[in-house]
Structures are given as C-alpha cells and as structure tokens.
Enzyme design. Structure first.
Site, PDB file in Angstrom:
ATOM      1  N   ILE A 126      34.133  39.525  59.859  1.00 58.27           N
ATOM      2  CA  ILE A 126      32.965  40.375  60.061  1.00 58.27           C
ATOM      3  C   ILE A 126      31.734  39.490  60.048  1.00 58.27           C
ATOM      4  O   ILE A 126      31.579  38.632  59.169  1.00 58.27           O
ATOM      5  CB  ILE A 126      32.871  41.506  59.019  1.00 58.27           C
ATOM      6  CG1 ILE A 126      31.712  42.451  59.358  1.00 58.27           C
ATOM      7  CG2 ILE A 126      32.769  40.969  57.597  1.00 58.27           C
ATOM      8  CD1 ILE A 126      31.783  43.779  58.634  1.00 58.27           C
ATOM      9  N   ALA A 127      30.888  39.663  61.045  1.00 59.11           N
ATOM     10  CA  ALA A 127      29.731  38.784  61.231  1.00 59.11           C
ATOM     11  C   ALA A 127      28.444  39.548  60.959  1.00 59.11           C
ATOM     12  O   ALA A 127      27.932  40.271  61.823  1.00 59.11           O
ATOM     13  CB  ALA A 127      29.733  38.209  62.648  1.00 59.11           C
ATOM     14  N   GLU A 245      33.734  46.543  49.062  1.00 57.20           N
ATOM     15  CA  GLU A 245      33.675  45.083  49.098  1.00 57.20           C
ATOM     16  C   GLU A 245      33.232  44.532  47.750  1.00 57.20           C
ATOM     17  O   GLU A 245      33.803  43.558  47.241  1.00 57.20           O
ATOM     18  CB  GLU A 245      32.713  44.628  50.197  1.00 57.20           C
ATOM     19  CG  GLU A 245      32.528  43.118  50.244  1.00 57.20           C
ATOM     20  CD  GLU A 245      31.510  42.676  51.280  1.00 57.20           C
ATOM     21  OE1 GLU A 245      31.199  41.472  51.324  1.00 57.20           O
ATOM     22  OE2 GLU A 245      31.022  43.541  52.049  1.00 57.20           O
ATOM     23  N   GLN A 282      36.925  26.073  14.503  1.00 55.44           N
ATOM     24  CA  GLN A 282      36.216  27.348  14.493  1.00 55.44           C
ATOM     25  C   GLN A 282      35.455  27.591  15.795  1.00 55.44           C
ATOM     26  O   GLN A 282      35.463  28.701  16.333  1.00 55.44           O
ATOM     27  CB  GLN A 282      35.235  27.409  13.317  1.00 55.44           C
ATOM     28  CG  GLN A 282      34.578  28.786  13.167  1.00 55.44           C
ATOM     29  CD  GLN A 282      33.567  28.829  12.038  1.00 55.44           C
ATOM     30  OE1 GLN A 282      32.536  28.154  12.103  1.00 55.44           O
ATOM     31  NE2 GLN A 282      33.858  29.604  11.000  1.00 55.44           N
ATOM     32  N   GLN A 339      35.118  23.506  29.516  1.00 53.45           N
ATOM     33  CA  GLN A 339      34.579  22.647  28.459  1.00 53.45           C
ATOM     34  C   GLN A 339      35.632  22.359  27.386  1.00 53.45           C
ATOM     35  O   GLN A 339      35.709  21.242  26.863  1.00 53.45           O
ATOM     36  CB  GLN A 339      33.358  23.327  27.826  1.00 53.45           C
ATOM     37  CG  GLN A 339      32.653  22.508  26.760  1.00 53.45           C
ATOM     38  CD  GLN A 339      31.856  21.341  27.321  1.00 53.45           C
ATOM     39  OE1 GLN A 339      31.579  21.307  28.522  1.00 53.45           O
ATOM     40  NE2 GLN A 339      31.495  20.397  26.474  1.00 53.45           N
ATOM     41  N   LEU A 340      36.461  23.341  27.107  1.00 56.64           N
ATOM     42  CA  LEU A 340      37.469  23.164  26.065  1.00 56.64           C
ATOM     43  C   LEU A 340      38.627  22.289  26.523  1.00 56.64           C
ATOM     44  O   LEU A 340      39.397  21.799  25.698  1.00 56.64           O
ATOM     45  CB  LEU A 340      37.986  24.531  25.601  1.00 56.64           C
ATOM     46  CG  LEU A 340      36.946  25.406  24.879  1.00 56.64           C
ATOM     47  CD1 LEU A 340      37.539  26.759  24.533  1.00 56.64           C
ATOM     48  CD2 LEU A 340      36.427  24.713  23.610  1.00 56.64           C
TER      49      LEU A 340
END
Length: 387
Positions: A126-127, A245, A282, A339-340
């Site tokens: 779809i444009a 959508e 923690q 990050q972890l």
C-alpha cells in the site's frame, strides 16, 4: 491468573505456525537478513501451509477465519523466534492489504486478486507515504486525472513495505484538488503497468530482510476496474482501517516484549558474575519485575482491543492507545533487556540484538506516538467542548 483468551483451536494453530517457522524460516533467516531480501518462494510455502489468507473466504481460496486471535498467535511465534522481517511482510498482507480487498473490492476484483493473495502468488503493498508527506496524509501530491474512460496516475511514494516484491500496489491519489478530504481515491496498480517503476531498495536500521522501496508512477493509465471502492472515498477508507493496522502493531509490541523478557530471564538465571547468578542481583530482579508487570498489564488491554476488533467495535482512540503504549513498551523492554545481556546483547547472534534493532520503527510507522496522543487528546477535548 489463567488466561481464557485462546481456545484449543488457537493453540493447534500455534503448533502449525511454530513448525512452519522452524522448517521454512529459521534455518534461512540469517541469510535473508544478510542479503536484505526474503525470497518469494517462502510466500508460496506460507500460502500452502495456511499462514496467510486466514480471513479470506473459502470461495476465494482462504481460510475463512476472521478471528484476530489467530493473527496474535502468529505474532507471538514470530517474536519468539526473532524473525521479525518475515512477520512484517506477512502482517502487511494479512492486516492491511487483504482487509482492503475484502471490504472495498467488487466481485470481479475479488475474483481477480484474492485467490493469489491468499496462496502467496500475489504480494501486495500500500502506497501512502510520499517523500514530502508522512503522517499528514492530506498533503499527498500523487494525483490521478481522468482522461476519457481512463485515469492517468502520476507521483512518487516512499518507505513502501514489500515495494520490491509487490505484484499489486494500492495507491492513494488525489482525484479532486477542490474537494478537500473527499478528493482522494484508491487505485490498484499492477506490476507490468506501463509507467510504474521501482526505485531503490531502502537500507534501514532494522528489519533488514524486509524489502522497503521507493515507487514511481509516470503517466500510468488505469481503467475504472482499477478504482478500489468509490471515487472520493480514499481518505475515509484509510481512516476506517487504520485502527486494525495500529492494533496489529500493538500486538507485535506485546509479543516482542514478552519474547525479550523470556530470553533475558533464561540468560540471567544461567550466567554468573561476581560469584552469583546475574538474576540474583537486586537490580536485575527489579528491572525484570518492572518489565513483566508492564507487559502483563499491556497484554490485558491489547487482548481486550482484539476482542473489540473481532466484534467490530474497536474505536480509533482505543487502537491509538494500544499502539503508542505497546510500541513504546517494546522499545523500552528490548533496550533494558539488552543491557542485562552485557556485551553479548550487542551481538546479532543473540535474538535480543535483532529484537532491539527491529523495535525502533514500531513507534513511527502506522502513525507516530505523537500522532496517537493527538488523536486521544482531540477526543478528550471533544468530550468537554460543549460543557
């Protein structure tokens, strides 16, 4: 809390999706990402295995199943395996192109295009977006001018998902410059139409193997059989179908956030640092507790929105809320989870890296977060306008 959102039939479909991705997508995905293109053959295999055309009536070769929960399951499995580029292409076909055809096409157009869209032979696009027009669709400059029994289409579009592979493109064009929002119409352009050409395959931050392109229309002559819906109805048609959508983007956001959380929990409770599991620190626990809580709460809202869509009751405001919140959550969750993982999170061999990279577009396409908030804010203002 035990979920009653899915039935046994939904879970049976999940097994089919999981097996299809395992056999037909996962072994090849890294190659597709490196080559920046997904081969057309996988679309045919997806059609054969019932992965597309779910809502297409059986008379046109589809599954005849409009329940959007099946699409939710597909999104979950795509996110679980981090094959997002593949999922986006299929999602465009299922959540945007096919609904346009089902709702707006006449009987002849349905017979012409729906069977191929349901079995993977016809890939659609779809444009809407133009080089100078993003969320402001009223600024579209692509125009179709009547010439006898035909329309002559001229203009350019950009950021078109599936633009390289597309066999047909639904094009938004201005047909009456004096009619305001009623001056836009939808046309179907097919590969091979004289004057239709493709520009660059655009390089993106993420979604590397999902083809995105520039499209050009130079004196493309189209008969009345290429008008989709009624003349002048284009803008209304777009507005009516944007909620679906946007909900599809929210569904993908929830699924991606849950997948990122799952990978990260497995990683931090397996890897050690300073003599203990990373998951026992923690800070790690607090971060993952926050992500899990946010994801669970978001899923509850999105599930409610999916059921509203099934019932034909999903509003533009509800979809906007789901879209901006779930997509922003996806960006936030994938970033915090990465990050972890430490340095491993930056390596593309880990799914969290691909998920992080692919997430960024979610808050932009389908309407930016800012546009979603504006829609919600306007509705709020309207409630108090007469008080």
């Amino acid at each position: 809390m035990k979920s009653t959102f899915y039935t046994e039939d939904h879970e049976a479909f999940r097994e089919s999706v999981r097996e299809f991705l395992r056999r037909e997508v996962e072994p090849h995905y890294e190659t597709w990402e490196a080559e920046h293109l997904i081969p057309r053959e996988v679309w045919l295999r997806a059609g054969t295995h019932g992965m597309i055309g779910l809502a297409v009536p059986e008379e046109f070769g589809g599954g005849g199943e409009a329940d959007y929960r099946y699409r939710f399951i597909f999104a979950e499995e795509v996110a679980r395996t981090a094959v997002t580029s593949f999922g986006v292409g299929i999602g465009l076909q299922e959540d945007i192109l096919i609904p346009y055809m089902l709702d707006l096409a006449n009987d002849e157009q349905k017979k012409r295009w729906l069977p191929g869209m349901a079995d993977g032979r016809i890939i659609g696009a779809i444009a809407m977006t133009e080089p100078g027009t993003g969320s402001d669709l009223q600024g579209i400059r692509t125009a179709a001018v009547r010439d006898g029994d035909e329309w002559v289409l001229n203009g350019a579009k950009t950021f078109i998902t599936s633009g390289i592979h597309a066999d047909l493109v639904i094009v938004v064009a201005k047909t009456d410059p004096e009619a305001g929002s009623r001056g836009f119409s939808l046309f179907v352009v097919e590969t091979g139409d004289p004057g239709f050409s493709r520009g660059r395959k655009l390089e993106k931050i993420g979604l590397s193997s999902q083809d995105t392109a520039e499209l050009f229309f130079t004196d493309v002559r189209l008969g009345e059989d290429r008008l989709l819906g009624k003349l002048g109805g284009g803008m209304r048609y777009l507005m009516e179908r944007l909620p679906r959508e946007r909900l599809s983007i929210a569904v993908a956001g929830v699924a991606a956030s849950e997948a990122a959380l799952r990978w990260t929990l497995e990683y931090v409770h397996d890897r050690t640092a300073f003599g203990q599991k990373i998951g026992d620190f923690q800070n790690t626990r607090f971060v993952l507790a926050e992500i899990e809580t946010e994801t669970d709460v978001t899923r509850a809202y999105v599930e409610k929105a999916v059921l509203a869509l099934n019932d034909g009751e999903l509003t533009a405001v509800e979809a906007s809320k789901a879209k901006w919140w779930a997509s922003e959550l996806q960006v936030r969750a994938t970033s915090r989870c990465l990050q972890l993982f430490g340095g491993f999170g930056y390596m593309l061999e880990y799914p969290i890296a691909r998920a992080f990279r692919d997430s960024r577009i979610q808050t932009i396409y389908g309407g930016t977060t800012e546009i979603m908030k504006e829609i919600i804010g306007r509705e709020q203002a309207a409630r108090y306008a007469t008080k």
